[in-house]
Design a protein around this motif. Sequence first.
Motif, PDB file in Angstrom:
ATOM      1  N   PHE A   1      10.012  -4.993   3.747  1.00 22.69           N
ATOM      2  CA  PHE A   1       9.284  -4.097   2.847  1.00 22.69           C
ATOM      3  C   PHE A   1       8.421  -4.837   1.828  1.00 22.69           C
ATOM      4  CE2 PHE A   1       9.037  -1.668  -1.128  1.00 22.69           C
ATOM      5  CZ  PHE A   1       8.365  -0.535  -0.675  1.00 22.69           C
ATOM      6  N   LEU A   2       9.027  -5.751   1.086  1.00 28.52           N
ATOM      7  CA  LEU A   2       8.271  -6.424   0.024  1.00 28.52           C
ATOM      8  C   LEU A   2       7.132  -7.269   0.583  1.00 28.52           C
ATOM      9  CD1 LEU A   2      11.082  -7.475  -2.463  1.00 28.52           C
ATOM     10  CD2 LEU A   2       9.314  -5.747  -2.790  1.00 28.52           C
ATOM     11  N   THR A   3       7.380  -7.893   1.715  1.00 32.40           N
ATOM     12  CA  THR A   3       6.324  -8.696   2.330  1.00 32.40           C
ATOM     13  C   THR A   3       5.140  -7.823   2.724  1.00 32.40           C
ATOM     14  OG1 THR A   3       7.929 -10.288   3.182  1.00 32.40           O
ATOM     15  CG2 THR A   3       5.772 -10.258   4.227  1.00 32.40           C
ATOM     16  N   LYS A   4       5.438  -6.685   3.328  1.00 28.99           N
ATOM     17  CA  LYS A   4       4.363  -5.793   3.767  1.00 28.99           C
ATOM     18  C   LYS A   4       3.656  -5.158   2.569  1.00 28.99           C
ATOM     19  CE  LYS A   4       3.170  -2.057   6.937  1.00 28.99           C
ATOM     20  NZ  LYS A   4       3.632  -1.162   8.038  1.00 28.99           N
ATOM     21  N   LEU A   5       4.410  -4.820   1.534  1.00 33.84           N
ATOM     22  CA  LEU A   5       3.794  -4.211   0.360  1.00 33.84           C
ATOM     23  C   LEU A   5       2.843  -5.195  -0.324  1.00 33.84           C
ATOM     24  CD1 LEU A   5       3.827  -1.553  -1.272  1.00 33.84           C
ATOM     25  CD2 LEU A   5       5.536  -2.605  -2.764  1.00 33.84           C
ATOM     26  N   GLN A   6       3.264  -6.440  -0.434  1.00 35.62           N
ATOM     27  CA  GLN A   6       2.407  -7.430  -1.057  1.00 35.62           C
ATOM     28  C   GLN A   6       1.151  -7.657  -0.219  1.00 35.62           C
ATOM     29  OE1 GLN A   6       4.294 -11.071  -2.223  1.00 35.62           O
ATOM     30  NE2 GLN A   6       2.395 -12.109  -2.686  1.00 35.62           N
ATOM     31  N   SER A   7       1.328  -7.723   1.093  1.00 37.27           N
ATOM     32  CA  SER A   7       0.174  -7.894   1.977  1.00 37.27           C
ATOM     33  C   SER A   7      -0.795  -6.725   1.839  1.00 37.27           C
ATOM     34  CB  SER A   7       0.646  -8.024   3.427  1.00 37.27           C
ATOM     35  OG  SER A   7      -0.442  -8.103   4.320  1.00 37.27           O
ATOM     36  N   SER A   8      -0.242  -5.520   1.730  1.00 38.43           N
ATOM     37  CA  SER A   8      -1.083  -4.335   1.593  1.00 38.43           C
ATOM     38  C   SER A   8      -1.872  -4.365   0.291  1.00 38.43           C
ATOM     39  CB  SER A   8      -0.220  -3.071   1.643  1.00 38.43           C
ATOM     40  OG  SER A   8       0.415  -2.934   2.907  1.00 38.43           O
ATOM     41  N   SER A   9      -1.241  -4.818  -0.772  1.00 39.59           N
ATOM     42  CA  SER A   9      -1.937  -4.868  -2.062  1.00 39.59           C
ATOM     43  C   SER A   9      -3.048  -5.910  -2.049  1.00 39.59           C
ATOM     44  CB  SER A   9      -0.943  -5.159  -3.188  1.00 39.59           C
ATOM     45  OG  SER A   9      -0.451  -6.485  -3.095  1.00 39.59           O
ATOM     46  N   GLN A  10      -2.783  -7.036  -1.416  1.00 41.59           N
ATOM     47  CA  GLN A  10      -3.781  -8.100  -1.372  1.00 41.59           C
ATOM     48  C   GLN A  10      -4.987  -7.705  -0.519  1.00 41.59           C
ATOM     49  OE1 GLN A  10      -1.227 -11.258  -0.029  1.00 41.59           O
ATOM     50  NE2 GLN A  10      -0.855 -12.008  -2.099  1.00 41.59           N
ATOM     51  N   SER A  11      -4.733  -6.909   0.531  1.00 38.62           N
ATOM     52  CA  SER A  11      -5.829  -6.459   1.390  1.00 38.62           C
ATOM     53  C   SER A  11      -6.443  -5.160   0.882  1.00 38.62           C
ATOM     54  CB  SER A  11      -5.323  -6.272   2.825  1.00 38.62           C
ATOM     55  OG  SER A  11      -4.339  -5.261   2.888  1.00 38.62           O
ATOM     56  N   ARG A  12      -5.916  -4.658  -0.256  1.00 37.83           N
ATOM     57  CA  ARG A  12      -6.390  -3.419  -0.867  1.00 37.83           C
ATOM     58  C   ARG A  12      -6.273  -2.246   0.104  1.00 37.83           C
ATOM     59  NH1 ARG A  12      -7.971  -4.474  -5.368  1.00 37.83           N
ATOM     60  NH2 ARG A  12      -8.995  -2.495  -5.765  1.00 37.83           N
ATOM     61  N   ASP A  13      -5.177  -2.243   0.844  1.00 38.12           N
ATOM     62  CA  ASP A  13      -4.914  -1.191   1.821  1.00 38.12           C
ATOM     63  C   ASP A  13      -3.527  -0.615   1.554  1.00 38.12           C
ATOM     64  OD1 ASP A  13      -5.546   0.430   3.978  1.00 38.12           O
ATOM     65  OD2 ASP A  13      -4.661  -0.944   5.434  1.00 38.12           O
ATOM     66  N   MET A  14      -3.296  -0.212   0.316  1.00 40.02           N
ATOM     67  CA  MET A  14      -1.987   0.268  -0.105  1.00 40.02           C
ATOM     68  C   MET A  14      -1.703   1.667   0.441  1.00 40.02           C
ATOM     69  SD  MET A  14      -0.043  -1.732  -2.058  1.00 40.02           S
ATOM     70  CE  MET A  14       0.817  -0.872  -3.382  1.00 40.02           C
ATOM     71  N   PRO A  15      -0.422   1.962   0.703  1.00 37.78           N
ATOM     72  CA  PRO A  15      -0.066   3.320   1.131  1.00 37.78           C
ATOM     73  C   PRO A  15      -0.260   4.311  -0.007  1.00 37.78           C
ATOM     74  CG  PRO A  15       1.901   2.046   0.679  1.00 37.78           C
ATOM     75  CD  PRO A  15       0.750   1.083   0.603  1.00 37.78           C
ATOM     76  N   ASP A  16      -0.272   5.583   0.334  1.00 33.49           N
ATOM     77  CA  ASP A  16      -0.405   6.622  -0.688  1.00 33.49           C
ATOM     78  C   ASP A  16       0.841   6.693  -1.561  1.00 33.49           C
ATOM     79  OD1 ASP A  16      -2.942   7.675   0.419  1.00 33.49           O
ATOM     80  OD2 ASP A  16      -1.670   8.201   2.113  1.00 33.49           O
ATOM     81  N   ILE A  17       1.997   6.469  -0.937  1.00 31.10           N
ATOM     82  CA  ILE A  17       3.289   6.497  -1.620  1.00 31.10           C
ATOM     83  C   ILE A  17       4.102   5.319  -1.095  1.00 31.10           C
ATOM     84  CG2 ILE A  17       5.362   7.867  -2.115  1.00 31.10           C
ATOM     85  CD1 ILE A  17       3.805  10.339  -1.136  1.00 31.10           C
ATOM     86  N   TYR A  18       4.904   4.713  -1.945  1.00 25.49           N
ATOM     87  CA  TYR A  18       5.788   3.647  -1.460  1.00 25.49           C
ATOM     88  C   TYR A  18       7.104   3.698  -2.231  1.00 25.49           C
ATOM     89  CZ  TYR A  18       3.644   1.195  -5.479  1.00 25.49           C
ATOM     90  OH  TYR A  18       3.177   0.849  -6.720  1.00 25.49           O
ATOM     91  N   SER A  19       8.151   3.179  -1.598  1.00 31.91           N
ATOM     92  CA  SER A  19       9.479   3.183  -2.212  1.00 31.91           C
ATOM     93  C   SER A  19       9.470   2.377  -3.499  1.00 31.91           C
ATOM     94  CB  SER A  19      10.519   2.597  -1.253  1.00 31.91           C
ATOM     95  OG  SER A  19      10.674   3.389  -0.101  1.00 31.91           O
ATOM     96  N   ALA A  20      10.092   2.934  -4.533  1.00 32.42           N
ATOM     97  CA  ALA A  20      10.244   2.232  -5.803  1.00 32.42           C
ATOM     98  C   ALA A  20      11.578   1.502  -5.795  1.00 32.42           C
ATOM     99  CB  ALA A  20      10.181   3.222  -6.960  1.00 32.42           C
ATOM    100  N   MET A  21      11.510   0.187  -5.928  1.00 33.76           N
ATOM    101  CA  MET A  21      12.703  -0.646  -5.892  1.00 33.76           C
ATOM    102  C   MET A  21      13.044  -1.162  -7.285  1.00 33.76           C
ATOM    103  SD  MET A  21      12.003  -2.745  -2.375  1.00 33.76           S
ATOM    104  CE  MET A  21      13.261  -3.936  -2.851  1.00 33.76           C
ATOM    105  N   ASP A  22      13.731  -2.321  -7.343  1.00 32.38           N
ATOM    106  CA  ASP A  22      14.076  -2.899  -8.629  1.00 32.38           C
ATOM    107  C   ASP A  22      12.824  -3.287  -9.389  1.00 32.38           C
ATOM    108  OD1 ASP A  22      13.718  -6.126  -8.317  1.00 32.38           O
ATOM    109  OD2 ASP A  22      14.271  -5.180  -6.420  1.00 32.38           O
ATOM    110  N   SER A  23      12.916  -3.281 -10.681  1.00 31.98           N
ATOM    111  CA  SER A  23      11.734  -3.472 -11.514  1.00 31.98           C
ATOM    112  C   SER A  23      11.141  -4.862 -11.397  1.00 31.98           C
ATOM    113  CB  SER A  23      12.079  -3.178 -12.976  1.00 31.98           C
ATOM    114  OG  SER A  23      13.034  -4.103 -13.442  1.00 31.98           O
ATOM    115  N   PHE A  24      11.950  -5.882 -11.122  1.00 34.41           N
ATOM    116  CA  PHE A  24      11.397  -7.212 -10.927  1.00 34.41           C
ATOM    117  C   PHE A  24      10.397  -7.193  -9.770  1.00 34.41           C
ATOM    118  CE2 PHE A  24      15.193  -9.144 -13.103  1.00 34.41           C
ATOM    119  CZ  PHE A  24      14.462  -9.788 -14.091  1.00 34.41           C
TER     120      PHE A  24
END
Length: 443
Positions: free
Chosen positions: A90-113
């Motif tokens: 999850f975290l790897t894919k989320l970071q990749s999505s943010s860097q490519s500016r292709d973020m999902p509409d909604i994503y799981s909220a995990m620990d604050s760190f």
Amino acid sequence: MRRDHTAEAVSPTAATFLSRRGFLGAVGGGLAATTLAACGSGGGSTGSSSEIVFMNQSRGQAAALGQLAQKYTQQTGVKIKVDNVGPADFLTKLQSSSQSRDMPDIYSAMDSFSMAPYYKAGWAMDLSDRMKGSWGDTFRPATIKASTFAADNSQGVKPGIYSAHWEAPALGIFINAAMFKAAGLDPDKPAATMSEFIDQLVKIKRSGKDPFWFAASNSNQLVQSYASNYFTDEELNATFLGKSSWKSDGWRKSLQILVDLRDAGVISTGSIPSGNSDNPNVEKAFFNTQGVAAIFDGTSAVGVARATAPDFTDFRSLAVPKADDGTQTPRLVGGTAKGAAINPRSKNAAKALKFVQWLTDPAQQQVFAEKVPLIPSARTVSEKNIPQQLAGIAAKISDVQLVQNQMKVQVITALQKGAQAIMLKERTVDQVLGDLDAAQRNA
């Protein structure tokens, strides 16, 4: 104040569920902060105008989430695509999505760190104003407090609420009812004090069963749970900020519980497991093989257990028993667990918000409570809908720690290592307290 738990992975401010995988995510989140913040403003969404994409981290809640998504589509015509990435990726894919500016509409909220870099980079909608109305009124007050980043939060996130949660988790003890009965103990009459609980574990051992186990990655949570017998939330916060020393009598008594468990001979294998699979190994020993009578774990583990060991249901839960000499009302380490953050830059942001509001409505939370199962964050969901296995912890869910800041990562590492060293008689309590003070200074 903020703290959260993820069942399979697993706080800025407040008592936290930080499992081994949550710890790794915390480190990764910290490293990613600069990269994500550099993304700046602008759009980004994987969905089409007719489809909302939800990137889901949870393994144990995937079926219930998928069922509810289908129901929402049937009711509204809005298609919800649930991308079940799972905890490992999850975290790897989320970071990749943010860097490519292709973020999902909604994503799981995990620990604050893990989430703070995304919130700071503008990838999460601030829900503060919306939570002031009728939507916010549906949640337990502690859930709202735990979801809030205060003005002086240690994560440096702009004050606000960036996630909505349908689960109110906590850490506690799970017991195998059959093993307790076999030792002449009533599993429906939990120990009133820690000394009584240790006596019960000794009887379990005499019956030929392994008594108690917990993961090194959860040891800081166990110690923090027990510390609430001696500290107010404000006093805990002072220690976590470095304003008070770890070398205090309260922390000495809190760590002494590890010595008492060790000296009573009730720790399975005589040590606590560590490494990336430490808590999964503990859960497997309890839920899958039923090889240990009691464990310390988070409520979210029950959902994973139902998915992997559905035939084992004869277990109970309870809060960590109070200290015999405690000066405060003991409080659970808990806060917020499974929930969602909304990408405000998405062209579907308005639709995504409506779905998350619907998903966290008490009616849908009841489905999560029954299907996963879990303790819902909605205050109106009847206790009758909470499974017997969670009832013991659920009865204490209003008594959770609300600590503005949490332990620094360096302190968590020192405490986890120290707990293992205490179990192996490699370090004393006072030596570990010194290690914690040193870690605090260097954090």
